[in-house]
Design a protein around this motif. Structure first.
Motif, PDB file in Angstrom:
ATOM      1  N   GLN A   1     -32.397   6.385  46.386  1.00  8.41           N
ATOM      2  CA  GLN A   1     -33.308   5.400  45.734  1.00  8.41           C
ATOM      3  C   GLN A   1     -33.052   3.886  46.192  1.00  8.41           C
ATOM      4  OE1 GLN A   1     -35.879   5.716  44.166  1.00  8.41           O
ATOM      5  NE2 GLN A   1     -36.481   3.781  43.194  1.00  8.41           N
ATOM      6  N   VAL A   2     -33.776   3.151  46.854  1.00 14.21           N
ATOM      7  CA  VAL A   2     -33.589   1.681  47.475  1.00 14.21           C
ATOM      8  C   VAL A   2     -33.529   0.697  46.377  1.00 14.21           C
ATOM      9  CG1 VAL A   2     -34.159  -0.017  48.741  1.00 14.21           C
ATOM     10  CG2 VAL A   2     -34.685   2.384  49.641  1.00 14.21           C
ATOM     11  N   GLN A   3     -32.419  -0.135  46.083  1.00 16.14           N
ATOM     12  CA  GLN A   3     -32.485  -1.116  45.302  1.00 16.14           C
ATOM     13  C   GLN A   3     -32.196  -2.333  45.899  1.00 16.14           C
ATOM     14  OE1 GLN A   3     -29.149   0.425  42.540  1.00 16.14           O
ATOM     15  NE2 GLN A   3     -30.739   0.991  40.972  1.00 16.14           N
ATOM     16  N   LEU A   4     -32.893  -3.398  45.429  1.00 22.93           N
ATOM     17  CA  LEU A   4     -32.895  -4.653  45.965  1.00 22.93           C
ATOM     18  C   LEU A   4     -32.271  -5.823  44.855  1.00 22.93           C
ATOM     19  CD1 LEU A   4     -36.188  -4.786  47.601  1.00 22.93           C
ATOM     20  CD2 LEU A   4     -34.162  -4.037  48.695  1.00 22.93           C
ATOM     21  N   VAL A   5     -31.554  -6.493  45.266  1.00 22.25           N
ATOM     22  CA  VAL A   5     -30.542  -7.436  44.115  1.00 22.25           C
ATOM     23  C   VAL A   5     -30.889  -8.862  44.850  1.00 22.25           C
ATOM     24  CG1 VAL A   5     -28.667  -7.966  42.781  1.00 22.25           C
ATOM     25  CG2 VAL A   5     -29.228  -5.769  43.344  1.00 22.25           C
ATOM     26  N   GLU A   6     -31.581  -9.809  44.316  1.00 21.87           N
ATOM     27  CA  GLU A   6     -31.711 -10.882  44.728  1.00 21.87           C
ATOM     28  C   GLU A   6     -30.628 -11.914  44.022  1.00 21.87           C
ATOM     29  OE1 GLU A   6     -36.360 -10.021  44.168  1.00 21.87           O
ATOM     30  OE2 GLU A   6     -34.701  -9.925  43.004  1.00 21.87           O
ATOM     31  N   SER A   7     -30.456 -13.144  44.871  1.00 20.55           N
ATOM     32  CA  SER A   7     -29.907 -14.168  44.176  1.00 20.55           C
ATOM     33  C   SER A   7     -29.890 -15.310  44.843  1.00 20.55           C
ATOM     34  CB  SER A   7     -28.074 -13.775  44.179  1.00 20.55           C
ATOM     35  OG  SER A   7     -27.893 -13.592  45.461  1.00 20.55           O
ATOM     36  N   GLY A   8     -29.396 -16.328  44.423  1.00 19.57           N
ATOM     37  CA  GLY A   8     -29.348 -17.993  44.953  1.00 19.57           C
ATOM     38  C   GLY A   8     -30.593 -18.801  44.454  1.00 19.57           C
ATOM     39  N   GLY A   9     -31.180 -18.223  43.636  1.00 23.98           N
ATOM     40  CA  GLY A   9     -32.435 -19.177  42.941  1.00 23.98           C
ATOM     41  C   GLY A   9     -31.722 -20.608  42.074  1.00 23.98           C
ATOM     42  N   GLY A  10     -32.522 -21.287  41.711  1.00 17.45           N
ATOM     43  CA  GLY A  10     -32.027 -22.608  41.076  1.00 17.45           C
ATOM     44  C   GLY A  10     -32.808 -23.703  41.124  1.00 17.45           C
ATOM     45  N   SER A  11     -32.520 -24.698  40.414  1.00 18.06           N
ATOM     46  CA  SER A  11     -33.182 -25.947  40.520  1.00 18.06           C
ATOM     47  C   SER A  11     -32.659 -26.818  41.462  1.00 18.06           C
ATOM     48  CB  SER A  11     -33.302 -26.474  38.950  1.00 18.06           C
ATOM     49  OG  SER A  11     -33.851 -25.697  38.072  1.00 18.06           O
ATOM     50  N   VAL A  12     -33.927 -27.581  42.112  1.00 16.37           N
ATOM     51  CA  VAL A  12     -33.443 -28.553  43.031  1.00 16.37           C
ATOM     52  C   VAL A  12     -34.448 -29.580  43.066  1.00 16.37           C
ATOM     53  CG1 VAL A  12     -34.678 -27.245  44.649  1.00 16.37           C
ATOM     54  CG2 VAL A  12     -32.730 -28.772  45.425  1.00 16.37           C
ATOM     55  N   ALA A  14     -37.083 -32.388  44.999  1.00 12.89           N
ATOM     56  CA  ALA A  14     -37.938 -32.269  46.244  1.00 12.89           C
ATOM     57  C   ALA A  14     -37.220 -32.797  47.394  1.00 12.89           C
ATOM     58  CB  ALA A  14     -39.264 -33.065  45.843  1.00 12.89           C
ATOM     59  N   GLY A  15     -37.433 -32.062  48.590  1.00 15.70           N
ATOM     60  CA  GLY A  15     -36.612 -32.459  49.679  1.00 15.70           C
ATOM     61  C   GLY A  15     -35.438 -31.769  49.779  1.00 15.70           C
ATOM     62  N   GLY A  16     -34.838 -30.915  48.898  1.00 12.87           N
ATOM     63  CA  GLY A  16     -33.740 -30.242  48.853  1.00 12.87           C
ATOM     64  C   GLY A  16     -33.635 -28.743  49.518  1.00 12.87           C
ATOM     65  N   SER A  17     -32.707 -28.208  49.363  1.00 12.90           N
ATOM     66  CA  SER A  17     -32.356 -26.730  50.023  1.00 12.90           C
ATOM     67  C   SER A  17     -32.104 -25.676  49.359  1.00 12.90           C
ATOM     68  CB  SER A  17     -31.786 -26.820  51.321  1.00 12.90           C
ATOM     69  OG  SER A  17     -32.404 -27.624  52.111  1.00 12.90           O
ATOM     70  N   LEU A  18     -32.383 -24.435  49.223  1.00 16.28           N
ATOM     71  CA  LEU A  18     -31.884 -23.220  48.651  1.00 16.28           C
ATOM     72  C   LEU A  18     -31.660 -22.284  49.642  1.00 16.28           C
ATOM     73  CD1 LEU A  18     -33.424 -23.483  44.987  1.00 16.28           C
ATOM     74  CD2 LEU A  18     -30.990 -23.870  45.626  1.00 16.28           C
ATOM     75  N   ARG A  19     -31.025 -21.279  49.439  1.00 16.33           N
ATOM     76  CA  ARG A  19     -30.933 -20.123  50.168  1.00 16.33           C
ATOM     77  C   ARG A  19     -31.032 -18.873  49.256  1.00 16.33           C
ATOM     78  NH1 ARG A  19     -26.573 -17.383  54.504  1.00 16.33           N
ATOM     79  NH2 ARG A  19     -25.523 -16.946  52.625  1.00 16.33           N
ATOM     80  N   SER A  85     -36.470 -28.533  52.833  1.00 17.75           N
ATOM     81  CA  SER A  85     -37.660 -29.413  52.521  1.00 17.75           C
ATOM     82  C   SER A  85     -38.493 -28.902  51.530  1.00 17.75           C
ATOM     83  CB  SER A  85     -38.522 -29.791  53.809  1.00 17.75           C
ATOM     84  OG  SER A  85     -37.781 -30.292  54.857  1.00 17.75           O
ATOM     85  N   LEU A  86     -38.073 -28.556  50.437  1.00 17.42           N
ATOM     86  CA  LEU A  86     -38.496 -27.721  49.170  1.00 17.42           C
ATOM     87  C   LEU A  86     -39.624 -28.997  48.323  1.00 17.42           C
ATOM     88  CD1 LEU A  86     -35.739 -25.554  47.891  1.00 17.42           C
ATOM     89  CD2 LEU A  86     -38.122 -24.854  48.384  1.00 17.42           C
ATOM     90  N   LYS A  87     -40.821 -28.339  48.030  1.00 22.06           N
ATOM     91  CA  LYS A  87     -41.743 -29.065  47.333  1.00 22.06           C
ATOM     92  C   LYS A  87     -41.878 -28.648  46.140  1.00 22.06           C
ATOM     93  CE  LYS A  87     -44.233 -29.503  51.849  1.00 22.06           C
ATOM     94  NZ  LYS A  87     -45.515 -29.338  52.501  1.00 22.06           N
ATOM     95  N   THR A 119     -35.871 -14.137  41.298  1.00 25.24           N
ATOM     96  CA  THR A 119     -35.145 -14.965  41.221  1.00 25.24           C
ATOM     97  C   THR A 119     -35.879 -16.412  40.876  1.00 25.24           C
ATOM     98  OG1 THR A 119     -33.126 -16.270  41.464  1.00 25.24           O
ATOM     99  CG2 THR A 119     -34.567 -15.413  43.620  1.00 25.24           C
ATOM    100  N   GLN A 120     -35.622 -17.291  39.961  1.00 18.85           N
ATOM    101  CA  GLN A 120     -36.422 -18.436  39.773  1.00 18.85           C
ATOM    102  C   GLN A 120     -36.134 -19.558  40.513  1.00 18.85           C
ATOM    103  OE1 GLN A 120     -39.097 -19.130  37.305  1.00 18.85           O
ATOM    104  NE2 GLN A 120     -39.099 -20.826  38.546  1.00 18.85           N
ATOM    105  N   VAL A 121     -37.036 -20.180  41.298  1.00 20.95           N
ATOM    106  CA  VAL A 121     -36.967 -21.362  41.992  1.00 20.95           C
ATOM    107  C   VAL A 121     -37.653 -22.408  41.365  1.00 20.95           C
ATOM    108  CG1 VAL A 121     -37.231 -22.482  44.327  1.00 20.95           C
ATOM    109  CG2 VAL A 121     -36.125 -20.220  44.175  1.00 20.95           C
ATOM    110  N   THR A 122     -37.027 -23.360  41.258  1.00 20.98           N
ATOM    111  CA  THR A 122     -37.717 -24.735  40.380  1.00 20.98           C
ATOM    112  C   THR A 122     -37.404 -25.991  41.201  1.00 20.98           C
ATOM    113  OG1 THR A 122     -37.263 -23.658  38.201  1.00 20.98           O
ATOM    114  CG2 THR A 122     -38.061 -25.787  38.235  1.00 20.98           C
ATOM    115  N   VAL A 123     -38.546 -26.466  41.687  1.00 21.11           N
ATOM    116  CA  VAL A 123     -38.395 -27.748  42.522  1.00 21.11           C
ATOM    117  C   VAL A 123     -39.152 -28.856  41.589  1.00 21.11           C
ATOM    118  CG1 VAL A 123     -38.945 -28.809  44.829  1.00 21.11           C
ATOM    119  CG2 VAL A 123     -38.703 -26.484  44.562  1.00 21.11           C
ATOM    120  N   SER A 124     -38.403 -29.969  41.551  1.00 20.57           N
ATOM    121  CA  SER A 124     -38.938 -31.123  40.542  1.00 20.57           C
ATOM    122  C   SER A 124     -38.780 -32.223  41.530  1.00 20.57           C
ATOM    123  CB  SER A 124     -37.637 -31.346  39.734  1.00 20.57           C
ATOM    124  OG  SER A 124     -36.491 -31.692  40.094  1.00 20.57           O
TER     125      SER A 124
END
Length: 125
Positions: A1-12, A14-19, A85-87, A119-124
């Motif tokens: 069974q394939v399992q996928l696990v995401e990570s790296g989300g967060g708050s940033v 505008a103009g910032g970066s996330l991986r 260049s997150l918006k 995973t949640q990504v929030t861009v302010s």
């Protein structure tokens, strides 16, 4: 069974970066379609980027071209989404998806059988 696990989300801001990272567990087959999707409140899930794991050309949604990059580390069984260049309109839950087939449209969520938890990504602004 394939399992996928995401990570790296967060708050940033505008103009910032996330991986984002997507670790793949439970399979040994080296070829797999991988995709990143996102879903904002009240909106449908949309494809952001996709790649076939034999090094084929990646595909991007027009809204993220030039800003997002999908990449993979086969040794680590991990796929990444570098977001620059997150918006504010990039705010969403981001999901990793996988399928054993080479999908005709890697940005169509209906083609994928395996999904991460998101995973949640929030861009302010």
């Amino acid at each position: 069974q394939v399992q996928l696990v995401e990570s790296g989300g967060g708050s940033v801001q505008a103009g910032g970066s996330l991986r984002l990272s997507c670790a793949v567990f439970g399979y040994t087959y080296s070829r797999m379609s991988m995709g990143w999707f996102r879903q904002a409140p009240g909106k449908e899930r949309e494809g952001v980027a996709s790649i076939y794991r034999d090094g084929d050309m990646p595909y991007y949604a027009n809204s993220v071209k030039g800003r997002f990059t999908i990449s993979q580390d086969n040794a680590k069984n991990t796929v990444y989404l570098q977001m620059n260049s997150l918006k504010p309109e990039d705010t969403a839950i981001y999901y990793c998806a996988a399928d054993y087939r080479r999908l005709t449209d890697g940005l169509d969520p209906r083609g994928y059988n395996y999904w991460g938890q998101g995973t949640q990504v929030t861009v302010s602004s």
